[in-house]
Design a protein around this motif. Structure first.
Motif: not given
Length: 361
Positions: A18-27, A353-360
């Protein structure tokens, strides 16, 4: 000001994936979320992990010790050394925010965020929050949950149940598929059973399946594909008979999920989340020695929601699994309904959605 974000995705695949999944979205969405740089902070021993072979961003490796099994007098010195290296690496990269995925290996990054007053976000994968979540949630800006937790989260901490982030390579090509609508019509309604014991394998599961295939009524209706784990491959292969497909490990799990109509597995949050997005019914056999018995709670939650049946056992006795399979042999509609419930619980967009929640934005 743009964020420089570290994702502390450490010890096991359940934290790394899941950490890599978040990194994919952020990059991919740096401009959307006002991000300058993204880093993954992971243990050196994870260098061979498939999710970190071609990571979406730079990986900062560390070698933080695990307290368990280590003499108490030695641990503080070894940890302090690794923590100092972490601080230097993060300061050099001007880190402004840390996302902790849980596990002891995320501790240096979390302590850095607290000590240097950086933004801290936590992700909890399991129905029973781990020690990292329980001890450090009060320092977090927000907490993202994969499932509703057994114990209530403090009302002082903003949190949201979103789902476990899924890597891009796992997500189905066609969204909303239901694997069991036709149960492979044209193949005499054969049901494909995928067995997952994790990367390290599970001898209990492997032996249970081999014994299950000895039942002629089961063998007539079901075909099995067993991912044994590399260390147990030779042992399981030598015991197998008939048409059971024995595989040691698969870097690409999507074809296996697409093949399957039913999954028999441990009840780690990552495996469950991946089965859900494919609308797969499950037989979950929790690892009985998991920390805080979190696998039992995960399995019980999925069973309560109608997407799985559980087997709480430490033996390889196949009788209960055989009973389930023979029930589904005569009543496949039950499998279909479980598949619908599985899909209902899924969230293929959990990472975004997790990244959007953390960084609106």
């Amino acid at each position: 000001m743009k964020e420089s974000i570290v994702i502390a995705a450490g010890g096991t695949g359940g934290h790394i994936s899941p950490g890599v999944a978040l990194a994919e979205v952020l990059t991919e969405k740096k401009e959307v979320f006002s991000v300058s740089e993204v880093y993954i902070h992971s243990l050196l021993r994870n260098k061979d992990n498939p999710d970190l072979q071609s990571p979406p961003c730079e990986v900062i490796w560390h070698n933080s010790p695990q307290f368990r099994g280590m003499r108490a007098l030695i641990y503080p010195f070894l940890f302090l050394l690794q923590f100092t290296k972490t601080c230097i690496a993060f300061q050099k990269r001007k880190v402004t925010a840390v996302i902790g995925m849980g596990g002891y290996s995320s501790l240096p990054a979390i302590l850095y965020a607290i000590l240097f007053r950086k933004k801290l976000f936590l992700c909890e994968q399991n129905c029973v929050p781990g020690k990292i979540t329980r001890y450090f949630q009060r320092f977090a800006v927000k907490l993202a949950l994969s499932f509703p937790t057994r114990d209530p989260i403090s009302s002082k901490i903003p949190y949201k149940v979103i789902g476990n982030p899924i890597r891009k390579k796992i997500i189905p090509q066609t969204m909303g598929i239901r694997q069991n609508e036709n149960l492979h019509e044209g193949r005499k309604n054969i049901v494909n059973v995928l067995v997952l014991g994790g990367s390290q394998g599970a001898r209990q599961l492997n032996n249970m399946i081999l014994k299950t295939t000895e039942n002629p009524d089961v063998f007539q209706k079901f075909r099995f594909r067993v991912l044994t784990g590399t260390s147990l491959y030779d042992e399981t292969l030598s015991k197998s008979k008939g048409s059971t497909e024995i595989i040691s490990y698969a870097n690409d799990m999507k074809p296996n999920y697409e093949w399957a109509n039913l999954v028999v597995a441990r009840s780690g949050a990552g495996v469950i989340a991946e089965c859900l997005v494919f609308g797969l019914p499950m037989v979950l056999i929790p690892y009985p020695y998991a920390a805080d018995n979190h696998q039992k709670e995960n399995a019980d939650y999925i069973e309560k929601e109608g997407a799985a049946l559980t087997i709480h056992s430490t033996s390889d006795d196949p009788s209960l699994l055989v009973k389930y399979l023979l029930t589904w042999k005569t009543n496949p509609d039950e499998l279909k309904e479980m598949g619908h419930n599985s899909l209902r619980l899924s969230n293929v967009n959990a990472a975004y959605q997790t990244i959007s929640y953390f960084f609106p934005h």
